[in-house]
Design an enzyme around this catalytic site. Structure first.
Site, PDB file in Angstrom:
ATOM      1  CG  ASP A 163      -9.176  -0.488   6.648  1.00 54.66           C
ATOM      2  OD1 ASP A 163      -9.524  -1.459   6.094  1.00 54.66           O
ATOM      3  OD2 ASP A 163      -7.747  -0.522   5.521  1.00 54.66           O
ATOM      4  CG  HIS A 209     -11.715  -2.973   5.884  1.00 54.28           C
ATOM      5  ND1 HIS A 209     -11.171  -2.418   5.196  1.00 54.28           N
ATOM      6  CD2 HIS A 209     -12.625  -3.275   4.106  1.00 54.28           C
ATOM      7  CE1 HIS A 209     -10.397  -2.501   3.538  1.00 54.28           C
ATOM      8  NE2 HIS A 209     -11.663  -3.633   3.593  1.00 54.28           N
ATOM      9  CB  SER A 378      -9.863  -3.991   0.396  1.00 58.43           C
ATOM     10  OG  SER A 378     -10.450  -3.299   0.764  1.00 58.43           O
TER      11      SER A 378
END
Length: 519
Positions: A163, A209, A378
């Protein structure tokens, strides 16, 4: 919160020391070597990786595990080229040079091909903050209580997460137990390998994230009694391969290196919410939509991970579904063998507007499955990854192909998948049953309709609203959707009028799914 990261993979062929061209004239290239002569004795991977392969009856010693032949790399250095990345799986190196230098290098006897790197890997972000109640809806949609009844938590399963960063992950209440119990085994930053403070130093707005993805995978706050992930007792291996504010194709190199690193450690299951397509800082690096065909180097690497290394890869479909200039999913979500995950609405299980669509030119169906995510694929992908971790805990010998088949067959539209939501939303209880008996649920049979109208009266409207409502997927082929249509769950009589060009229609009425084939 649903950020689906599209990461640019920009490969540059490094400048020859014989020239001093302007930096903007250089281009990155993959240099593919013809062979690996004089292979040393293996194994080149860990005992854990060997054990995983034996469990799946895969070859233990594979030439792709061996390092790239060092004399080839030395030869590039003698010619004045600086190697920025090396992939043992692809038997390749990345350098940056001028086009005429690349042409000259092609004549070297040990080089099979030199390919310029153009195309883009993008992170699609959103301003919506992570909200556990949204994840609770996704877990409810998957009927995850079947996993809780069996006390399945992903225990003993190694999960890799590739990621854009894991900023402040140890400070999140939902992740505290992962750190306290030693579930975070290793973390490598491929973007800034010299960073000392891996969790406290922030380089871009997307550095958190991966933290939010991790919450959707293994999040568990025992004090607030909030579960946001299905695999809180798995072991995690984290890799940062994307710089959120600097998008270039070099990030694809990092992605491939992260995969090779995880495989060497015996990681079995990998989740990534990154995807490459369009939007690189340098427009010349952008892919074209027709290149989302499984042919990119990053797609080849993930395909190798699945087919040769026995890894299970779960990739978010991307958030370009509403982008009229793109709409389709990104690479490596286009790769055969990986499980590509899209996003659905919660009340009616149609495709979310942003969720990437499977290209019509692929010879296989993409995405594979989908589930609810409020603002990005996601966050749908790690929910599905958590489900797979529980299946592997229950039956560790399952192969990637078997797991993919289980996810397909347990999904609500199976066998009538489409390029909007794949086979639909998996059912955890069905998936567990299929893990022990792969033929547990027989395939449904399509219904031929003669004429241009079909009428259906549901025998009961009980539980329709709780199982996706009433939806029509109108298609111009067995899989390509022309339009999706939501109907009220209260209707007593459903009338389907055939549209011009419509050849197939999937009618979903709660748990009842019919495939209409127009004649």
């Amino acid at each position: 919160m649903g950020l689906c990261t599209k990461l640019f993979f920009f490969c540059v062929l490094v400048v020859s020391g014989l020239f001093t061209p302007a930096a903007q004239a250089q281009q990155r290239y993959w240099v593919l070597f013809k062979d690996k002569p004089a292979l040393a004795e293996g194994p080149w991977v860990s005992e854990q990786a060997v054990a995983q392969r034996r469990l799946q009856h895969l070859p233990v010693h594979q030439p792709s595990d061996a390092p790239v032949h060092q004399p080839y790399l030395d030869s590039l250095a003698r010619r004045g080229f600086s190697v920025t990345s090396v992939s043992k799986w692809l038997n390749a190196a990345v350098i940056s040079v001028l086009p005429h230098q690349a042409t000259a290098l092609q004549q070297a006897g040990y080089i099979q091909e030199i390919r310029p790197i153009t195309g883009y890997f993008q992170t699609t972000s959103t301003a919506v903050p992570f909200q556990p109640n949204y994840i609770a809806k996704a877990l409810s949609q998957l009927k995850s209580e079947a996993l809780f009844v069996q006390s399945l938590t992903g225990r003993g399963v190694k999960i890799g997460v590739i990621d854009a960063g894991f900023y402040q992950a140890p400070e999140k209440p939902g992740l505290a137990t992962l750190f306290e119990n030693g579930r975070i085994k290793q973390y490598r930053d491929f973007v800034s390998p010299g960073r000392q403070d891996l969790y406290g130093e922030k380089e871009s707005g997307l550095d958190a994230h991966g933290t939010e993805v991790l919450l959707c995978l293994g999040g568990n706050d025992p004090y607030q009694k909030v579960i946001s992930g299905l695999a809180p007792e798995a072991d995690y291996y984290l890799a940062r391969t994307d710089h959120g504010s600097l998008e270039s194709r070099v990030e694809e190199e990092y992605f491939v290196r992260a995969l090779e690193w995880m495989d060497s450690l015996g990681v079995r299951l990998v989740n990534s919410s990154l995807g490459y397509g369009t939007g690189f800082d340098n427009p010349a690096e952008n892919y074209r939509p027709d290149q989302m065909d499984g042919g990119s180097y990053i797609a080849k690497a993930v395909q190798m991970a699945v087919e040769q290394k026995g890894m299970m890869l779960v990739i978010a479909a991307g958030n370009d579904g509403g982008n009229k200039k793109w709409q389709i999913l990104n690479t490596p979500a286009d790769a055969p063998g990986v499980l590509t995950v899209g996003a659905t609405d919660y009340f009616s299980w149609v495709k979310q507007g942003y969720s990437g669509i499977g290209p019509g030119f692929l010879p296989y169906l993409k995405p594979d499955v989908a589930c609810f995510a409020s603002s990005g694929t996601s966050f749908s992908a790690p929910i599905i990854t958590g489900l797979i971790a529980c299946l592997l805990e229950e039956k560790p010998s399952l192969t990637a192909a078997q797991l993919t088949d289980i996810l397909h067959r347990s999904s609500h539209l199976y066998p009538f998948g489409n390029n909007y939501v794949g086979y639909g939303v998996p059912n955890a209880g069905k998936a567990l049953e299929l893990a022990h008996n792969l033929s547990a649920f027989p395939k449904a049979v399509p219904l031929e309709v003669h004429g241009n109208r079909f009428i259906y009266k549901p025998k009961s409207r009980n539980n329709i609203a709780d199982n996706g409502g009433i939806v029509l997927f109108r298609k111009q082929s067995p899989t390509l959707v022309m339009a999706q249509q939501k109907l009220s769950s209260r209707v007593k009589r459903i009338v389907v009028k055939r549209l011009p060009g419509e050849t197939h229609t999937t009618l979903q009425v709660g748990t009842t799914v019919m495939e209409l084939v127009w004649r």
